[in-house]
Design an enzyme around this catalytic site. Structure first.
Site, PDB file in Angstrom:
ATOM      1  N   CYS A 106      -5.350  -5.221  -0.739  1.00  0.00           N
ATOM      2  CA  CYS A 106      -4.938  -4.124  -1.621  1.00  0.00           C
ATOM      3  C   CYS A 106      -3.726  -4.484  -2.453  1.00  0.00           C
ATOM      4  O   CYS A 106      -2.678  -4.849  -1.920  1.00  0.00           O
ATOM      5  CB  CYS A 106      -4.624  -2.886  -0.781  1.00  0.00           C
ATOM      6  SG  CYS A 106      -3.928  -1.540  -1.748  1.00  0.00           S
ATOM      7  N   ARG A 109      -0.032  -1.411  -2.739  1.00  0.00           N
ATOM      8  CA  ARG A 109       0.611  -0.942  -1.517  1.00  0.00           C
ATOM      9  C   ARG A 109       2.051  -0.489  -1.669  1.00  0.00           C
ATOM     10  O   ARG A 109       2.684  -0.102  -0.697  1.00  0.00           O
ATOM     11  CB  ARG A 109       0.541  -2.050  -0.461  1.00  0.00           C
ATOM     12  CG  ARG A 109      -0.842  -2.235   0.076  1.00  0.00           C
ATOM     13  CD  ARG A 109      -0.884  -3.380   1.055  1.00  0.00           C
ATOM     14  NE  ARG A 109      -1.265  -4.645   0.443  1.00  0.00           N
ATOM     15  CZ  ARG A 109      -1.155  -5.829   1.028  1.00  0.00           C
ATOM     16  NH1 ARG A 109      -0.627  -5.924   2.221  1.00  0.00           N
ATOM     17  NH2 ARG A 109      -1.555  -6.930   0.408  1.00  0.00           N
ATOM     18  N   TRP A 280      -5.710   5.954  -6.096  1.00  0.00           N
ATOM     19  CA  TRP A 280      -6.298   6.158  -7.418  1.00  0.00           C
ATOM     20  C   TRP A 280      -6.821   4.817  -7.910  1.00  0.00           C
ATOM     21  O   TRP A 280      -6.529   3.760  -7.349  1.00  0.00           O
ATOM     22  CB  TRP A 280      -5.300   6.766  -8.401  1.00  0.00           C
ATOM     23  CG  TRP A 280      -3.987   6.058  -8.502  1.00  0.00           C
ATOM     24  CD1 TRP A 280      -3.729   4.896  -9.172  1.00  0.00           C
ATOM     25  CD2 TRP A 280      -2.745   6.490  -7.916  1.00  0.00           C
ATOM     26  NE1 TRP A 280      -2.407   4.576  -9.039  1.00  0.00           N
ATOM     27  CE2 TRP A 280      -1.777   5.532  -8.284  1.00  0.00           C
ATOM     28  CE3 TRP A 280      -2.357   7.584  -7.143  1.00  0.00           C
ATOM     29  CZ2 TRP A 280      -0.440   5.639  -7.884  1.00  0.00           C
ATOM     30  CZ3 TRP A 280      -1.031   7.682  -6.753  1.00  0.00           C
ATOM     31  CH2 TRP A 280      -0.090   6.725  -7.131  1.00  0.00           C
ATOM     32  N   GLU A 285     -11.426  -1.910 -11.703  1.00  0.00           N
ATOM     33  CA  GLU A 285     -12.438  -1.688 -10.664  1.00  0.00           C
ATOM     34  C   GLU A 285     -13.700  -1.086 -11.274  1.00  0.00           C
ATOM     35  O   GLU A 285     -14.813  -1.367 -10.859  1.00  0.00           O
ATOM     36  CB  GLU A 285     -11.909  -0.729  -9.593  1.00  0.00           C
ATOM     37  CG  GLU A 285     -10.695  -1.246  -8.855  1.00  0.00           C
ATOM     38  CD  GLU A 285     -10.282  -0.274  -7.753  1.00  0.00           C
ATOM     39  OE1 GLU A 285      -9.409   0.577  -8.020  1.00  0.00           O
ATOM     40  OE2 GLU A 285     -10.846  -0.352  -6.659  1.00  0.00           O
TER      41      GLU A 285
HETATM   42  N1  ARG Z   1     -13.419  -0.871  -5.783  1.00  0.00           N
HETATM   43  C1  ARG Z   1     -13.871   0.405  -5.314  1.00  0.00           C
HETATM   44  C2  ARG Z   1     -14.609   1.134  -6.433  1.00  0.00           C
HETATM   45  O1  ARG Z   1     -14.641   0.636  -7.505  1.00  0.00           O
HETATM   46  C3  ARG Z   1     -12.747   1.285  -4.841  1.00  0.00           C
HETATM   47  C4  ARG Z   1     -11.878   0.697  -3.798  1.00  0.00           C
HETATM   48  C5  ARG Z   1     -10.599   1.440  -3.583  1.00  0.00           C
HETATM   49  N2  ARG Z   1      -9.783   1.399  -4.752  1.00  0.00           N
HETATM   50  C6  ARG Z   1      -8.651   2.063  -4.908  1.00  0.00           C
HETATM   51  N3  ARG Z   1      -8.064   1.988  -6.059  1.00  0.00           N
HETATM   52  N4  ARG Z   1      -8.142   2.772  -3.936  1.00  0.00           N
HETATM   53  O2  ARG Z   1     -15.121   2.208  -6.274  1.00  0.00           O
END
Ligand code: ARG
Length: 425
Positions: A106, A109, A280, A285
């Protein structure tokens, strides 16, 4: 939480479903015990007593609570009588936060201390759990501003595993397999979509962005049940582009809250197997993985075409250019909707600030380079240009191989039961 594990490893198309390093991936025959291996017997109690002692000592040291001996004696007595022990609410909060701090994959953090904990350990029924999950989503993003939040349901007990949520996240889009084999929606969730249908879900509207129902199991011996999420619990962001008006017509969207729901929270030897948590999003991602990966929404060829790029050769860098525009769209749209999102440049700097802050407190930050470095423009971020300590610590969030099988929708059958050690204890 701000982010537990921010991104999928670059060479790991399974991404979020990937097992912990070294763990077997798709081989169910090798799948070890799920969750906290709720064995009982003397060896298990000794093991738990050791893990509990490590945790309680750390807790007392870090929060300056004085001599841990009285608490340790209490735990030993409870362990001797019941084979497990109960965390105090304060221990639970500390454990959940430190598990985030220990999440080597992560990048987000820095704010681990801000994690809020909903202590719902008294809940075990599937319907109650599903309802509390909907409340979790409402509480995590009451007005578009997202707060890191975890809800903790009943833990495993010796010989009696606790509840499980099959979905990898509380909100995920269905993958509808068509007659010709192609998939409308998110191919990653095709397995779970099939299972939901077999359980009786009607399948939504058949669009690329149908939210899956929650699939919850009270105990591993019972079949899972499905529950549609109420619409007011689902916050979504429609995608626009800061310059290209045609982008809006594509009808793209993504959900605002990434709430991981199939990882196990392990604190001092106790396993909480149903414990959804969220932070968030970091824009990449969505823009560089979920909507772009060839085994996900695979939007780059289409976007490149709309952008008028030369897709006849990789050397025109059409993929790279389409990626940048898609990522601009994600950040722009979340901002415009007033929904919290971070970008990979900001987050990389924050991560280095996190390392500096932790080190100034005498703690080492473990990190997995292949997850920390963002999937686009890696070398333009400072996290790229260094190496990290890879030591893993507890408390932690753990993916058990059986959780992967569940998130792929691999069905519960009586025939499979004897292969699960859960059923033997
Ligand atoms: N990578 C995952 C997604 O695209 C989410 C993982 C958690 N990510 C976060 N920013 N807490 O759905």
């Amino acid at each position: 939480m701000r982010s537990d594990l921010r991104r999928n490893g670059p060479r790991d198309v399974e991404g979020w479903l990937s097992a912990a390093p070294g763990a077997p991936r798709h081989d169910r025959r090798q799948a070890p015990l799920d969750g906290a291996r709720p064995r009982h017997g003397r060896a298990a109690t000794v093991e738990m007593a050791r893990a509990a002692a490590d945790f309680v000592r750390r807790h007392h040291t870090e929060e300056e609570l004085g001599d841990p001996a009285p608490r340790l004696a209490e735990i030993d007595a409870e362990l001797a009588a019941t084979g497990t022990y109960t965390h105090t609410p304060r221990e639970l909060v500390f454990g959940a936060r430190v598990a985030w701090r220990n999440a080597n994959r992560c990048i987000g953090r820095l704010y681990w201390r801000s994690l809020r904990v909903r202590d719902l350990r008294h809940l075990t029924e599937a319907a109650e759990i599903a309802e509390a999950c909907a409340d979790h989503l409402r509480e995590a993003a009451p007005d578009g501003r997202i707060r890191p939040l975890i809800t903790v349901f009943a833990p495993d007990a010796p010989g009696s595993p606790g509840p499980r949520i099959w979905n990898e996240q509380l909100i995920r889009y269905a993958g509808h397999v068509q007659r010709d084999g192609h998939i409308v929606g998110d191919p990653r969730n095709a397995g779970l979509t099939g299972l939901a249908r077999r359980l009786g879900w009607r399948g939504g509207a058949g669009t690329p962005f149908d939210v899956l129902p929650l699939i919850v199991q009270r105990v591993p011996h019972e079949p899972p049940r499905w529950f549609a999420l109420p619409p007011d619990a689902i916050l979504e962001v429609p995608l626009h582009h800061p310059e290209f008006t045609w982008f809006t017509e594509l009808g793209l969207r993504w959900h605002a809250v990434p709430a991981i729901s199939n990882m196990c929270l392990e604190i001092g030897g106790v396993c909480y197997g149903a414990t959804p948590f969220n932070g968030w999003y970091m824009g990449t991602e969505i823009g560089a993985r979920n909507l772009a990966d060839t085994d996900r929404y695979n939007l780059l060829p289409y976007l490149a075409h709309r952008l008028g790029l030369d897709t006849s050769t990789d050397r025109s860098l059409w993929k790279d250019r389409a990626l940048v525009e898609l990522n601009r769209s994600v950040l722009h749209s979340f901002d415009r909707a007033g929904v919290t999102v971070t970008d990979h440049h900001t987050e990389s700097q924050r991560f280095l600030a996190h390392i500096a802050r932790e080190e100034s407190r005498g703690r080492t930050v473990g990190a997995d380079w292949s997850w920390i470095v963002p999937p686009i423009s890696g070398s333009a971020t400072p996290v790229f240009h260094r190496l990290y300590d890879t030591t893993e610590s507890t408390p932690s969030y753990v993916h058990h191989p059986e959780a992967h099988a569940r998130a792929r929708g691999e069905e519960w059958t009586a025939a499979r039961r004897p292969t699960h050690r859960h059923d033997l204890v």
